[in-house]
Write a protein that holds these residues in place. Structure first.
Motif: not given
Length: 373
Positions: A10-28
């Motif tokens: 869960q810790k790894i998946l959570t980290r991956f989830y938030w990193r993906t959202l951060a990348i999407l926000a960065m692209a926008v």
């Protein structure tokens, strides 16, 4: 050992989830910043690009921009966001792959059965703890296997040593009888008696080895019954009477008649037989063997005491397999040094405890048994 896989994953998946959202926000954000910075300049930049790079006439370039690009600017921005997101996501995957590389390295270190602690990069603390728990468990199991192998080797060694002496005697006396056919009947009877005694001792030794092997390496089953403690001890006393008489010793039992314990009567009788045999073999000539009991909370504590010369610090060693006080493996005073080890294994099977204490004159065995298993 319990491994918390859910928490680690869960810790790894959570980290991956938030990193993906951060990348999407960065692209926008990148596209919005570019659009803001280039506001009013986009048309000139695009026409200049088509004119100089693609060789398109300036007027034709302006026409293409207004006809083909300006009307689909929102779609172009969306495509740009997706492209930037994919580029950044790819970079993120490369970074995220380092976690799996770290895990692979940790697992490889685990497979090598190293005693060095496994260390992973920051963010994998839970996995690091889990791998180290597994490593310690493997080390513990390896030591247990080594210890069990060592015990088995000792068993074979002592078996060969202890069986050799009586077996050699039996063969020797039988050879004498065979070679001296005209031997006087009185001497012949003497040799036959000695050979029989040696054979009986050999049988006792083999039985002890079978018992210690069963209790040590197999899951022994208990057949529990409600047993009257005093009555069982009286039965054991009657069975041991010939040996007690031979060594001029007496056995006194002071146990109330109303004590009942849940136990395997056959195995627990073996415990008291072995302790009494030890008292007969090593106790002072003509001494009294005393047995009494007391109640402590939910347990019954049984004491067995006799006079014996036990060196300081040697009492607890009596429960070690193959330990003999006299240090001589060929003596006639005892068996293979397994009787008290067997007794301890049986008491432990009953969720009980047994230990021994000694002073300058007496040795006392103390057995604690629960009323109900």
């Amino acid at each position: 050992m319990k491994i918390n896989k859910t928490k680690s994953n869960q810790k790894i998946l959570t980290r991956f989830y938030w990193r993906t959202l951060a990348i999407l926000a960065m692209a926008v954000v990148i596209i919005i910043v570019l659009r803001t910075v280039l506001r009013g300049k986009m048309a000139n930049l695009m026409v200049t690009f088509m004119s100089k790079v693609l060789g398109i006439d300036w007027e034709a370039g302006k026409h293409i921009y207004w006809e083909r690009i300006e009307g689909h600017l929102d779609l172009i921005i969306l495509i740009a966001v997706i492209l930037v997101f994919l580029i950044l996501f790819r970079i993120s995957l490369v970074m995220f792959n380092r976690y799996f590389t770290e895990l692979e390295r940790g697992i490889a270190q685990l497979a090598q059965e190293t005693e060095e602690p496994i260390e992973l990069r920051s963010g994998l603390e839970q996995m690091e703890e889990t791998l180290n728990d597994v490593r310690l468990k493997l080390i513990e199991n390896r030591e247990k296997i080594h210890e069990a192998e060592h015990r088995r080797n000792d068993l074979v060694l002592y078996l060969a040593h202890d069986i050799k002496t009586p077996l050699t005697s039996v063969v020797g006396y039988l050879n004498l009888l065979d070679e001296s056919r005209d031997m006087p009947s009185q001497q012949k009877d003497k040799y036959v008696t000695i050979a029989r005694e040696k054979a009986e001792r050999l049988g006792e030794l083999i039985n002890e080895f079978f018992d210690i092997t069963r209790y040590t390496y197999q899951a022994e089953q208990l057949y529990l019954q409600e047993v009257n403690l005093a009555f069982m001890l009286m039965q054991v006393s009657d069975e041991m009477y010939p040996q007690l008489t031979k060594r001029k010793k007496t056995l006194t039992i002071a146990v109330p008649d109303d004590i009942y314990l849940k136990m395997d009567p056959e195995k627990m009788a073996r415990v008291f037989q072995n302790i009494i045999k030890n008292a007969i073999a090593y106790g002072k000539e003509g001494c009294e063997i005393k047995i009494w009991s007391e109640e402590q909370d939910e347990d019954i504590v049984i004491h067995l005491q006799n006079k014996a010369d036990i060196p300081p610090g040697k009492a607890e060693k009596l429960f070690e397999k193959f330990y003999r006080l006299d240090g001589a493996r060929s003596t006639e005073t005892g068996g293979a040094g397994l009787g008290l080890a067997i007794a301890k294994d049986i008491v432990v099977l009953h969720n009980g405890e047994i230990h021994a204490t000694s002073d300058s004159e007496n040795i006392e065995f103390i057995i604690r048994l629960p009323r109900n298993l």
